[in-house]
Write a protein that holds these residues in place. Structure first.
Motif, short mmCIF file in Angstrom:
data_model
loop_
_atom_site.label_atom_id
_atom_site.label_comp_id
_atom_site.label_asym_id
_atom_site.label_seq_id
_atom_site.Cartn_x
_atom_site.Cartn_y
_atom_site.Cartn_z
N LYS A 111 -2.22 -1.15 -1.21
CA LYS A 111 -3.45 -1.83 -1.61
C LYS A 111 -4.22 -0.87 -2.52
O LYS A 111 -4.28 0.33 -2.25
CB LYS A 111 -4.30 -2.20 -0.40
N TYR A 113 -8.00 -0.50 -4.34
CA TYR A 113 -9.38 -0.94 -4.48
C TYR A 113 -10.10 0.08 -5.35
O TYR A 113 -10.32 1.20 -4.91
CB TYR A 113 -10.09 -1.00 -3.12
N ILE A 155 -9.34 3.76 -4.91
CA ILE A 155 -8.77 4.04 -3.59
C ILE A 155 -7.37 3.45 -3.51
O ILE A 155 -7.14 2.30 -3.88
CB ILE A 155 -9.65 3.45 -2.47
N LEU A 159 -4.22 2.81 -0.78
CA LEU A 159 -3.81 2.77 0.62
C LEU A 159 -2.36 2.34 0.68
O LEU A 159 -1.97 1.36 0.04
CB LEU A 159 -4.67 1.78 1.41
N PHE A 199 0.78 1.63 3.56
CA PHE A 199 1.09 1.45 4.98
C PHE A 199 2.57 1.20 5.16
O PHE A 199 3.14 0.33 4.50
CB PHE A 199 0.34 0.23 5.55
N ARG A 249 1.48 6.55 6.70
CA ARG A 249 0.42 5.89 5.94
C ARG A 249 -0.27 6.93 5.05
O ARG A 249 -0.25 8.13 5.35
CB ARG A 249 -0.57 5.17 6.84
N PHE A 250 -0.86 6.43 3.97
CA PHE A 250 -1.48 7.29 2.97
C PHE A 250 -2.84 6.72 2.59
O PHE A 250 -3.00 5.52 2.44
CB PHE A 250 -0.59 7.36 1.71
N LYS A 251 -3.80 7.61 2.43
CA LYS A 251 -5.10 7.25 1.87
C LYS A 251 -5.42 8.27 0.81
O LYS A 251 -5.43 9.47 1.08
CB LYS A 251 -6.19 7.22 2.93
N GLY A 252 -5.65 7.78 -0.41
CA GLY A 252 -5.93 8.70 -1.49
C GLY A 252 -6.86 8.11 -2.52
O GLY A 252 -7.28 6.96 -2.43
N ASN A 253 -7.14 8.94 -3.52
CA ASN A 253 -8.01 8.55 -4.62
C ASN A 253 -7.36 8.87 -5.94
O ASN A 253 -6.71 9.91 -6.09
CB ASN A 253 -9.35 9.29 -4.52
N GLY A 280 -4.58 12.85 -1.88
CA GLY A 280 -4.73 12.14 -0.64
C GLY A 280 -4.05 12.80 0.53
O GLY A 280 -3.49 13.90 0.43
N TRP A 304 -1.34 12.12 3.79
CA TRP A 304 -0.30 11.34 4.47
C TRP A 304 -0.42 11.61 5.96
O TRP A 304 -0.65 12.75 6.39
CB TRP A 304 1.09 11.76 4.01
#
Length: 139
Positions: free
Chosen positions: A88, A90, A93, A95, A97, A102-106, A114, A116
């Protein structure tokens, strides 16, 4: 007809220097390369990194899932593993999954940074910090 949401992947196109550090202190170094397949419906992502003196190579194919309004990826690595994930995006951002990661980064200008995480069976735990920097003349 090509979905306009695919344009969200355009900033990824090119070759990136990949560097990171796992929670246990192991260094990750190498490259990630993103390219459109002719027609622009599918994005290829090739990973070529070294982690703990171990060469990790993979090929990932990403497409847009109109029904769910997300990106889907399937990755194949040099040890015979197959991974399926959902992405995803946004604004800046990112994301990602999967079942056990899972990863969250910019996304900032020419970098992606980000964290992991991996699922240990009960909890999500920090796995690694990663940074990709777009290489000049590789767009």
């Amino acid at each position: 007809m090509r979905n306009n949401r695919l344009n969200l992947l355009n900033p990824y196109i090119g070759k990136w220097k990949t560097e990171g550090l796992t929670k246990s202190g192991d260094i990750i170094a190498g490259t990630d390369t993103y390219e459109w397949v002719d027609g622009g419906f599918f994005l290829t992502h090739q990973v070529d990194v070294v982690l703990c003196d171990k060469k990790i190579r993979s090929l990932e194919i990403t497409h847009y899932d109109d029904m769910e309004d997300v990106f889907r990826s399937q990755s194949f690595d040099n040890e015979g593993n197959i991974s399926i994930s959902t992405l995803k995006i946004y604004d800046d951002i990112i994301l990602i999954f999967a079942d056990t990661e899972r990863f969250k980064g910019n996304f900032k200008a020419n970098t992606i940074e980000g964290i992991w995480e991996q699922f240990d069976g009960k909890n999500w735990v920090h796995w690694m910090d990663i940074k990709l920097t777009k290489l000049a003349n590789e767009q």
